[in-house]
Design a protein around this motif. Structure first.
Motif, mmCIF file in Angstrom:
data_model
loop_
_atom_site.group_PDB
_atom_site.id
_atom_site.type_symbol
_atom_site.label_atom_id
_atom_site.label_comp_id
_atom_site.label_asym_id
_atom_site.label_seq_id
_atom_site.Cartn_x
_atom_site.Cartn_y
_atom_site.Cartn_z
ATOM 1 N N ASP A 149 13.801 5.242 2.326
ATOM 2 C CA ASP A 149 13.746 6.709 2.253
ATOM 3 C C ASP A 149 14.436 7.264 1.004
ATOM 4 O OD1 ASP A 149 12.461 6.780 4.755
ATOM 5 O OD2 ASP A 149 14.396 6.614 5.783
ATOM 6 N N LEU A 150 14.782 6.384 0.084
ATOM 7 C CA LEU A 150 15.446 6.817 -1.156
ATOM 8 C C LEU A 150 14.514 7.719 -1.967
ATOM 9 C CD1 LEU A 150 17.627 6.561 -3.406
ATOM 10 C CD2 LEU A 150 16.550 4.401 -4.064
ATOM 11 N N ASN A 151 15.000 8.926 -2.263
ATOM 12 C CA ASN A 151 14.235 9.824 -3.141
ATOM 13 C C ASN A 151 15.177 10.845 -3.756
ATOM 14 O OD1 ASN A 151 14.251 12.415 -1.472
ATOM 15 N ND2 ASN A 151 13.364 10.968 -0.011
ATOM 16 N N HIS A 152 14.728 11.492 -4.805
ATOM 17 C CA HIS A 152 15.522 12.522 -5.486
ATOM 18 C C HIS A 152 14.552 13.385 -6.291
ATOM 19 C CE1 HIS A 152 18.652 14.482 -7.815
ATOM 20 N NE2 HIS A 152 19.570 13.881 -7.073
ATOM 21 N N PRO A 153 14.712 14.704 -6.256
ATOM 22 C CA PRO A 153 13.756 15.558 -6.959
ATOM 23 C C PRO A 153 13.878 15.539 -8.482
ATOM 24 C CG PRO A 153 15.520 16.876 -5.994
ATOM 25 C CD PRO A 153 15.715 15.475 -5.507
ATOM 26 N N LYS A 154 15.039 15.116 -8.986
ATOM 27 C CA LYS A 154 15.266 15.191 -10.437
ATOM 28 C C LYS A 154 14.902 13.885 -11.130
ATOM 29 C CE LYS A 154 18.918 18.671 -10.138
ATOM 30 N NZ LYS A 154 20.351 18.935 -10.319
ATOM 31 N N LYS A 155 14.748 13.975 -12.442
ATOM 32 C CA LYS A 155 14.385 12.810 -13.252
ATOM 33 C C LYS A 155 15.631 12.221 -13.923
ATOM 34 C CE LYS A 155 10.579 13.309 -15.710
ATOM 35 N NZ LYS A 155 9.464 13.839 -16.524
ATOM 36 N N TYR A 156 15.450 11.039 -14.520
ATOM 37 C CA TYR A 156 16.449 10.381 -15.370
ATOM 38 C C TYR A 156 17.750 10.038 -14.629
ATOM 39 C CZ TYR A 156 13.256 12.319 -18.836
ATOM 40 O OH TYR A 156 12.132 12.662 -19.549
ATOM 41 N N GLY A 157 17.621 9.690 -13.368
ATOM 42 C CA GLY A 157 18.803 9.293 -12.606
ATOM 43 C C GLY A 157 19.085 7.803 -12.724
ATOM 44 N N PHE A 158 20.212 7.411 -12.150
ATOM 45 C CA PHE A 158 20.644 6.013 -12.165
ATOM 46 C C PHE A 158 20.851 5.525 -10.744
ATOM 47 C CE2 PHE A 158 21.607 7.155 -16.441
ATOM 48 C CZ PHE A 158 21.702 5.975 -17.170
ATOM 49 N N ILE A 159 20.390 4.305 -10.480
ATOM 50 C CA ILE A 159 20.762 3.582 -9.263
ATOM 51 C C ILE A 159 21.671 2.438 -9.711
ATOM 52 C CG2 ILE A 159 19.962 2.124 -7.372
ATOM 53 C CD1 ILE A 159 17.262 3.644 -7.575
ATOM 54 N N GLN A 177 12.150 -7.973 2.952
ATOM 55 C CA GLN A 177 11.730 -6.601 3.249
ATOM 56 C C GLN A 177 12.683 -5.578 2.639
ATOM 57 O OE1 GLN A 177 8.720 -5.941 4.739
ATOM 58 N NE2 GLN A 177 9.162 -3.900 3.940
ATOM 59 N N ILE A 178 13.977 -5.880 2.662
ATOM 60 C CA ILE A 178 14.967 -4.960 2.078
ATOM 61 C C ILE A 178 14.686 -4.759 0.590
ATOM 62 C CG2 ILE A 178 17.414 -4.744 1.419
ATOM 63 C CD1 ILE A 178 18.111 -6.094 4.112
ATOM 64 N N TYR A 179 14.475 -5.855 -0.137
ATOM 65 C CA TYR A 179 14.245 -5.761 -1.578
ATOM 66 C C TYR A 179 12.870 -5.163 -1.881
ATOM 67 C CZ TYR A 179 18.589 -8.133 -2.741
ATOM 68 O OH TYR A 179 19.923 -8.444 -2.896
ATOM 69 N N ARG A 180 11.899 -5.431 -1.003
ATOM 70 C CA ARG A 180 10.568 -4.842 -1.174
ATOM 71 C C ARG A 180 10.645 -3.316 -1.014
ATOM 72 N NH1 ARG A 180 8.049 -7.815 2.565
ATOM 73 N NH2 ARG A 180 7.481 -9.564 1.239
ATOM 74 N N ASP A 181 11.365 -2.871 0.030
ATOM 75 C CA ASP A 181 11.540 -1.426 0.259
ATOM 76 C C ASP A 181 12.279 -0.777 -0.913
ATOM 77 O OD1 ASP A 181 10.295 -1.617 2.709
ATOM 78 O OD2 ASP A 181 12.167 -1.631 3.872
ATOM 79 N N PHE A 182 13.284 -1.476 -1.412
ATOM 80 C CA PHE A 182 14.065 -0.965 -2.542
ATOM 81 C C PHE A 182 13.167 -0.799 -3.770
ATOM 82 C CE2 PHE A 182 17.860 -2.115 -5.547
ATOM 83 C CZ PHE A 182 17.917 -0.796 -5.975
ATOM 84 N N GLY A 183 12.370 -1.828 -4.066
ATOM 85 C CA GLY A 183 11.483 -1.777 -5.228
ATOM 86 C C GLY A 183 10.450 -0.664 -5.131
ATOM 87 N N GLU A 184 9.871 -0.497 -3.933
ATOM 88 C CA GLU A 184 8.867 0.558 -3.744
ATOM 89 C C GLU A 184 9.486 1.945 -3.910
ATOM 90 O OE1 GLU A 184 7.093 -0.236 0.042
ATOM 91 O OE2 GLU A 184 6.038 -2.050 -0.671
ATOM 92 N N ALA A 185 10.701 2.130 -3.370
ATOM 93 C CA ALA A 185 11.387 3.423 -3.512
ATOM 94 C C ALA A 185 11.702 3.704 -4.979
ATOM 95 C CB ALA A 185 12.669 3.420 -2.678
ATOM 96 N N PHE A 186 12.117 2.667 -5.698
ATOM 97 C CA PHE A 186 12.443 2.850 -7.117
ATOM 98 C C PHE A 186 11.205 3.254 -7.926
ATOM 99 C CE2 PHE A 186 13.027 0.730 -11.385
ATOM 100 C CZ PHE A 186 13.860 1.722 -11.905
ATOM 101 N N ALA A 215 17.563 1.460 -12.862
ATOM 102 C CA ALA A 215 18.190 0.774 -11.723
ATOM 103 C C ALA A 215 18.982 -0.430 -12.219
ATOM 104 C CB ALA A 215 17.132 0.326 -10.718
ATOM 105 N N TYR A 216 20.128 -0.626 -11.587
ATOM 106 C CA TYR A 216 21.015 -1.747 -11.908
ATOM 107 C C TYR A 216 21.515 -2.307 -10.585
ATOM 108 C CZ TYR A 216 21.001 0.393 -16.533
ATOM 109 O OH TYR A 216 20.603 0.921 -17.736
ATOM 110 N N MET A 217 21.314 -3.606 -10.375
ATOM 111 C CA MET A 217 21.802 -4.192 -9.120
ATOM 112 C C MET A 217 22.456 -5.545 -9.366
ATOM 113 S SD MET A 217 18.436 -5.526 -7.060
ATOM 114 C CE MET A 217 16.986 -6.183 -7.879
#
Length: 382
Positions: free
Chosen positions: A292-302, A320-329, A337-339
């Protein structure tokens, strides 16, 4: 004592970040090696380095360096160090840690025992006594042996610098505070940019980012072993360093720093930790799944520390966790994104190959810091 040499150990792979921090404090770099930075500075460094450095593990006062391939050599060369210049007659002294890499002397317990005996022999002659009460301040010694070169330092810090004092209770698999700070510094994130940690756990990434944004020195609210070294540092030096840190705080700022986690209990801990750090007003914590990760603004950092699956029962959930993360990104327009993770299939399930990755040892776990930088925002017209 004018200019001394100081040793700041750090996580392997993050020496360049610590080097930059030391230089920003105004000290001269003497040497950069795997896992540590040596620098030169006056006695004020004993206070300022402990209070201001975000990425170091501790600060050691370097008292000697020599070659030794036998225990007799180790004893004699240790005895030649002018211990009386550092340790008073009532001082409590011991070799708290010995580490040996590619050296002929490799038994930590033997190294510790022989060096303690050599220190005692030296100080017995200087203080004209046969017995030391050791009722005064503590002077714990740490020694590194690398290819038969022995480097000796006295630990000024005590409890590791990653213990800022704000996180008495940590969540599952917490990342060390100094490691989190160093990883944030490896990114182009600045306090006027959005930062989200979708696996925030006990809140370390958002809290460290908020402390940087507000210019809160990490060691302001804790104590250090060397505060009791009145033979080497006046209390006034510590007060001056704390006052310097106090004057630099700017916490009446606006930030967009957010921490999400699916576990409500963990989030309660994160909020409590943020309050302890004095930055709760700068961070928005929310219960939210990574999908459910989302944000209305651009140029953010994870910037985040997703689950590694170190426990067997977690491994099956990781794809599934990493798949969900990638799709949200991918839904976040122009974000970076940095992990940091030790999960071998992180890129595969995230759905994208990192532009860069950096090997970093998080304790004994080999991890990689995967970097997916997005575009830079357009420059504001003046």
């Amino acid at each position: 004592m004018d200019k001394m040499e100081w040793i700041a150990p750090c996580h392997f792979g993050l020496e360049s970040v610590l080097k930059r921090e030391v230089q920003d404090l105004g000290y001269e770099i003497a040497q950069v090696e795997d896992g540590r930075v040596t620098f030169r500075g006056g006695m004020d460094a004993i206070c300022r380095a402990n209070i201001f450095l975000r990425t170091a593990e501790r600060i050691l006062l370097k008292v000697g360096s020599f070659r030794a391939v036998t225990f007799d050599e180790l004893f004699e060369r240790t005895r030649e160090i002018p211990w009386e210049a550092y340790i008073p007659e009532d001082g409590k002294f011991w070799v708290t840690k010995a580490a040996s890499v590619k050296s002929r002397l490799f038994s930590p317990s033997d190294i510790q025992s022989i060096m303690k005996k050599a220190m005692v022999e030296r100080l017995k002659g200087k203080y004209h006594t046969q017995w030391f009460q050791e009722t005064g301040a503590s002077y714990p010694v740490r020694v590194f042996l690398m290819k038969d070169i022995v480097t000796v330092g006295i630990d000024t810090t005590g409890v590791s610098l990653h213990k800022r004092g704000y996180r008495p209770a940590a969540g599952k698999a917490p990342i060390a505070e100094n490691l989190a700070a160093a990883l944030i510094m490896l990114t182009p994130w600045r306090k006027d940019r959005i930062l989200v940690d979708p696996f925030c756990g006990s809140g370390t990434f958002p809290i460290e980012a908020a402390m940087m944004a507000a210019n809160i020195a990490p060691g302001m609210n804790r104590s250090f072993t060397a505060e009791d070294w009145t033979n080497l540092t006046a209390k006034k030096m510590w007060y001056e360093a704390v006052n310097e840190a106090q004057d630099m705080i700017s916490d009446d700022i606006e930030t967009d720093i957010q921490g999400y986690d699916a576990d409500p209990d963990v989030l309660r801990t994160a909020r409590r930790n943020a309050e302890n750090a004095g930055v709760a007003h700068l961070i928005h914590f929310q219960q939210r799944e990574v999908k459910d990760l989302n944000h209305p603004k651009k140029y953010g950092f994870i910037i985040t520390n997703p689950p590694y699956g170190e426990r067997l029962e977690e491994k099956t959930a990781l794809p599934q966790i990493y798949r969900d993360f990638g799709e949200a990104f991918r839904r976040l327009d122009s974000w970076s994104a940095y992990m940091i993770t030790s999960y071998d299939d992180a890129e595969r399930y995230f759905g994208r190959k990192a532009e860069k990755n950096r090997k970093i040892y998080n304790g004994m776990i080999r991890t990689y810091f995967y970097q997916f930088p997005g575009p830079k925002p357009p420059k504001q017209k003046k």
